[in-house]
Design a protein around this motif. Sequence first.
Motif, short mmCIF file in Angstrom:
data_model
loop_
_atom_site.label_atom_id
_atom_site.label_comp_id
_atom_site.label_asym_id
_atom_site.label_seq_id
_atom_site.Cartn_x
_atom_site.Cartn_y
_atom_site.Cartn_z
N GLU A 1 3.87 14.45 13.45
CA GLU A 1 5.03 14.55 12.65
C GLU A 1 5.89 15.69 13.09
O GLU A 1 5.68 16.37 13.53
CB GLU A 1 4.57 14.66 11.17
N GLU B 1 12.68 8.22 6.32
CA GLU B 1 11.49 8.13 6.72
C GLU B 1 10.71 7.10 6.44
O GLU B 1 9.39 7.18 5.54
CB GLU B 1 10.93 9.50 6.36
N ARG C 1 0.93 -1.19 0.06
CA ARG C 1 0.07 0.09 0.01
C ARG C 1 0.71 1.38 0.03
O ARG C 1 0.49 2.43 -0.61
CB ARG C 1 -0.85 -0.08 1.24
N LEU C 2 1.92 1.18 0.74
CA LEU C 2 3.01 2.44 0.67
C LEU C 2 3.93 2.44 -0.40
O LEU C 2 4.80 3.34 -0.19
CB LEU C 2 3.63 2.54 2.15
N THR D 1 4.61 10.10 16.46
CA THR D 1 3.88 11.06 16.13
C THR D 1 3.50 12.39 17.24
O THR D 1 4.04 12.03 18.30
CB THR D 1 2.45 10.20 16.07
N ARG E 1 9.76 8.58 11.00
CA ARG E 1 8.76 9.00 10.24
C ARG E 1 9.23 10.24 9.61
O ARG E 1 8.51 10.37 8.53
CB ARG E 1 7.36 9.42 11.23
N ASN E 2 10.01 10.83 9.89
CA ASN E 2 10.60 12.10 9.34
C ASN E 2 12.28 12.22 9.13
O ASN E 2 12.55 11.68 10.01
CB ASN E 2 9.96 13.39 9.92
N ARG F 1 6.78 6.74 7.43
CA ARG F 1 6.39 8.09 6.87
C ARG F 1 4.63 8.17 7.13
O ARG F 1 4.12 8.98 7.61
CB ARG F 1 6.76 9.06 6.06
N TYR F 2 4.19 7.19 6.29
CA TYR F 2 2.94 6.94 6.16
C TYR F 2 2.16 5.72 6.56
O TYR F 2 1.11 5.38 6.14
CB TYR F 2 2.55 7.03 4.60
N ILE F 3 2.63 5.18 7.67
CA ILE F 3 2.24 3.96 8.27
C ILE F 3 0.70 4.28 8.80
O ILE F 3 -0.08 3.71 9.17
CB ILE F 3 3.10 3.34 9.21
N ASN F 4 0.48 5.70 8.88
CA ASN F 4 -0.82 5.89 9.53
C ASN F 4 -1.84 5.73 8.49
O ASN F 4 -3.14 5.70 8.74
CB ASN F 4 -0.76 7.48 10.11
N ARG F 5 -1.63 5.65 7.20
CA ARG F 5 -2.56 5.30 6.00
C ARG F 5 -2.92 3.68 6.02
O ARG F 5 -3.92 3.64 5.23
CB ARG F 5 -1.96 5.49 5.01
#
Length: 269
Positions: A250, A179, A131-132, A248, A174-175, A182-186
């Motif tokens: 970011e 990173e 997905r990422l 988190t 995450r940054n 970075r987008y594992i929140n998605r």
Amino acid sequence: MRERIPVVTQHNSRGRRAAARGLWTGAEVVVTLGVVLLLLVVHQLWWTNRQARADARHEVRALQREWAQPEGEKAGEEGNEGQSRGQGGGDGTGGRGGSGPGTSGDRSSAGRTAPTGPRRDQAYAVIRIPRLGLAAPVAQGISKRGVLDKGYVGHYPGTAQPGRTGNFALAGHRNTHGEPFRYINRLRRGDRIDIETRDAVYTYTVDRTLGQTGARDGGVIAAVPRSNVKPYVGYTAAGSYVTLTTCTPEFTSRYRLVVWGRLTDVRAR
């Protein structure tokens, strides 16, 4: 009647010049500081990402080439490889050519114990999250210099290895510095997380997420992961889990974002 003589008062031109020089110097200092800060921001947000991503891609390719070699050839080259890759203090475990992460070593013909797992800071697996569009090396340990700042994903020492019963717990930036998380929140329930090793590909399926918890919430990486801060979030039964953790919100490190998954498939390489 006495005539008045006008008196002309001259302002201190020397003082005005000194004030002007002071203002100019102050302006130069402010501009210089602004440029330095801008360069620092560019370095952190652009250069560290560029460099770490390049290093991570190179390591993924190197692992894949290594895994494509027969075990005999790999064992013959391990001594030379160890000098340039997977550096860091040894912890009594062997390199990538062992009997697989987390497995018990066998006695060799020379009577010595075979390697049982990766060395500290050594990359030994690849994480892929379709997905990422993520593909990154997984290394042993979560040190910044030896693992995370190189754009790698770090394996928490003391947690399970891929495919084993327990919790295969991972950390990533995450940054900056590549990173990778970075987008594992998605990630959403049902998304796939693949962990590739020399021996197999382990597929975990995202099951639960914890949007925010304390930085010291060790329960999220326990063998049966369950938040100590929010005890209603997590699991209650033993199984084979994967945990992804990152900072988190970011650009801060105040809290942790957590994604959990369960092992759903194993494919031999």
